[in-house]
Design a protein around this motif. Structure first.
Motif, PDB file in Angstrom:
ATOM      1  N   VAL A  46       8.909 -27.608  13.095  1.00 45.18           N
ATOM      2  CA  VAL A  46       7.693 -28.387  13.083  1.00 45.18           C
ATOM      3  C   VAL A  46       7.145 -29.177  11.971  1.00 45.18           C
ATOM      4  O   VAL A  46       6.557 -30.221  11.906  1.00 45.18           O
ATOM      5  CB  VAL A  46       6.475 -27.276  13.173  1.00 45.18           C
ATOM      6  N   ALA A  47       7.647 -28.854  10.620  1.00 38.30           N
ATOM      7  CA  ALA A  47       7.250 -29.403   9.516  1.00 38.30           C
ATOM      8  C   ALA A  47       7.975 -30.806   9.286  1.00 38.30           C
ATOM      9  O   ALA A  47       7.473 -31.650   8.808  1.00 38.30           O
ATOM     10  CB  ALA A  47       7.638 -28.359   8.279  1.00 38.30           C
ATOM     11  N   SER A  48       9.136 -30.554   9.722  1.00 38.98           N
ATOM     12  CA  SER A  48      10.121 -31.869   9.784  1.00 38.98           C
ATOM     13  C   SER A  48       9.688 -32.891  10.731  1.00 38.98           C
ATOM     14  O   SER A  48      10.376 -33.982  10.934  1.00 38.98           O
ATOM     15  CB  SER A  48      11.464 -31.435   9.633  1.00 38.98           C
ATOM     16  N   GLY A  49       9.166 -32.499  11.846  1.00 44.23           N
ATOM     17  CA  GLY A  49       8.902 -33.390  13.013  1.00 44.23           C
ATOM     18  C   GLY A  49      10.311 -33.640  13.835  1.00 44.23           C
ATOM     19  O   GLY A  49      10.320 -34.803  14.209  1.00 44.23           O
ATOM     20  N   THR A  50      11.075 -32.561  13.857  1.00 45.12           N
ATOM     21  CA  THR A  50      12.275 -32.908  14.550  1.00 45.12           C
ATOM     22  C   THR A  50      12.392 -31.728  15.727  1.00 45.12           C
ATOM     23  O   THR A  50      11.612 -30.733  15.671  1.00 45.12           O
ATOM     24  CB  THR A  50      13.603 -32.772  13.646  1.00 45.12           C
ATOM     25  N   GLY A 104      16.958 -33.226  11.970  1.00 42.36           N
ATOM     26  CA  GLY A 104      16.953 -31.667  12.659  1.00 42.36           C
ATOM     27  C   GLY A 104      17.042 -30.662  11.497  1.00 42.36           C
ATOM     28  O   GLY A 104      16.864 -30.956  10.486  1.00 42.36           O
ATOM     29  N   VAL A 105      17.132 -29.471  11.902  1.00 40.24           N
ATOM     30  CA  VAL A 105      17.471 -28.063  11.168  1.00 40.24           C
ATOM     31  C   VAL A 105      18.764 -27.962  11.253  1.00 40.24           C
ATOM     32  O   VAL A 105      19.276 -27.697  12.331  1.00 40.24           O
ATOM     33  CB  VAL A 105      16.339 -27.182  11.651  1.00 40.24           C
ATOM     34  N   ARG A 154      16.751 -36.622   7.932  1.00 40.69           N
ATOM     35  CA  ARG A 154      15.511 -35.974   8.018  1.00 40.69           C
ATOM     36  C   ARG A 154      15.482 -34.671   8.561  1.00 40.69           C
ATOM     37  O   ARG A 154      16.264 -34.521   9.585  1.00 40.69           O
ATOM     38  CB  ARG A 154      14.429 -36.652   9.075  1.00 40.69           C
ATOM     39  N   GLY A 155      15.225 -33.699   7.799  1.00 42.16           N
ATOM     40  CA  GLY A 155      15.418 -32.212   8.215  1.00 42.16           C
ATOM     41  C   GLY A 155      15.472 -31.349   7.215  1.00 42.16           C
ATOM     42  O   GLY A 155      15.460 -31.732   5.875  1.00 42.16           O
TER      43      GLY A 155
END
Length: 372
Positions: free
Chosen positions: A86-90, A158-159, A235-236
């Protein structure tokens, strides 16, 4: 007397390595030997298709990982991963070295539609097939969203999760005789592998008061992995879970034997030159080196703590079923200091989004980033 019987996998791998070492001058650095012992296609420990992960030696396994110990591990970890998504928008999960597929199954079951794609980066074809079979049984509705890769993509969002990945990356061995440093490598004496040392300019990363006879490890491959990962991640958030220490603990003079260890049938032994390919070879992680490699490559360290603190912060106790002694016993192993709770650490690294307003729940209490 000659025989036409095929060599065992262990004998075949040992013979191949002996011939290669002799042909190349009689010496290999230990990192090269470790890589070959673990990852030679069809013959290496992780590439031969043998069952390595499990609760007991009766099923042929050699060691147990946290996801094999209890599904509560993955269910608890999923709480942290959901927050990071959620925080990373991925919406993608990337798992390195998914082992038996237990953690992937637990995370997919817990995260459900929060994950649009679950990527597994796995070098071993045998393990990829085992993971696929497990997920087809346990998570058939999620299986279409699972994708396997044998290398890092050029870019990723992503994560990222890596549970007991860094400890299986080849290490270089250093030996100190009281006067100078040597790189400890592997040679051949008849049918045996033997230790052979060469003078080197390599040094441990800290100028500790090393005692004569010290053998220790340095981790260029694990640190290079983190730098490469940082170059791919646009991003992640990255979560790495493994056993290890910050460097001021890793290179204590009292730890003069190093951390290199082998595992087979749930027993440990210190000799990686015997029964090559038939047992795991690992070394503890220098988390300071991991953090510095990430920072140098543009990642920010978000937190570092023990596995016990991390899981409790993420709400492990809230997920425990009541009046279940077996679940309680597994949780004790996951969080107790004398079990996995203190030896295992968790580090989080991130980039590519507003990190000032992201406080990972796993590091709410007991963050030790200042000790890296």
């Amino acid at each position: 007397m000659q025989t036409n019987e095929p060599l065992s996998v262990t004998a075949a791998l040992s013979e191949r390595l002996r011939q290669a070492i002799v042909a190349e001058g009689g010496w290999w650095g230990f990192d090269r030997f470790m890589a070959a012992a673990l990852y030679t296609p069809d013959l290496g420990y992780y590439a031969s298709g043998r069952r390595t992960f499990g609760l007991l030696p009766d099923n042929g396994s050699d060691f147990v990982t946290a996801p094999e110990l209890s599904p509560l591990f993955g269910q608890t970890l999923a709480r942290q991963l959901r927050q990071a998504l959620v925080a990373s928008g991925t919406a993608d999960i990337w798992e390195f070295g998914a082992g038996s597929g237990a953690l992937a199954s637990q995370l997919l079951g817990a995260l459900g539609p929060a994950v649009s794609a679950y990527h597994i980066i796995e070098l071993s074809g045998a393990l990829r097939e085992r993971q696929r079979q497990r997920l087809a049984i346990e998570q058939p509705t999620h299986l279409p969203r699972v994708h396997w890769h044998d290398r890092l993509p050029e870019t990723m969002r992503g994560v990222v999760i890596g549970n007991e990945v860094l400890d299986a990356m080849p290490v270089q061995l250093l030996y100190f005789d009281g006067q100078q440093w040597f790189e400890r490598g592997v040679g051949v004496d008849g049918s045996r592998f033997v230790w052979r040392d060469r003078p080197t300019a390599l040094r441990p990363p800290v100028p500790a008061a090393f005692v004569p006879g010290t053998v220790t490890e340095i981790h260029p491959q694990a640190e290079a992995f983190v730098r490469t990962l940082a170059g791919c991640l646009t991003r992640g958030v990255v979560f790495l879970i493994d056993y290890g220490f910050p460097e001021d603990e890793y290179y204590l003079p009292q730890r003069h034997g190093g951390t290199l260890m082998c595992h087979r049938a749930h027993r440990a032994d210190p000799d990686p030159l015997v029964d090559v390919g038939d047992k795991d070879i690992t070394a503890h992680v220098n988390f300071t080196g991991i953090a510095l490699a990430g920072q140098e490559a543009g990642l920010e360290v978000l937190g570092y703590t023990s596995q016990g603190h991390f899981l409790l912060n993420c709400g492990l106790l809230e997920l425990m079923p009541p009046n279940d002694p077996r679940a309680a016993a597994a949780v004790n192993k996951l969080v107790n200091e004398h079990e996995m709770g203190e030896l295992f650490k968790v580090i989080a690294l991130a980039r590519g989004f507003d990190l000032q307003h992201f406080e990972p729940i796993g590091f709410t209490h007991g963050d030790r980033s200042h000790r890296l």
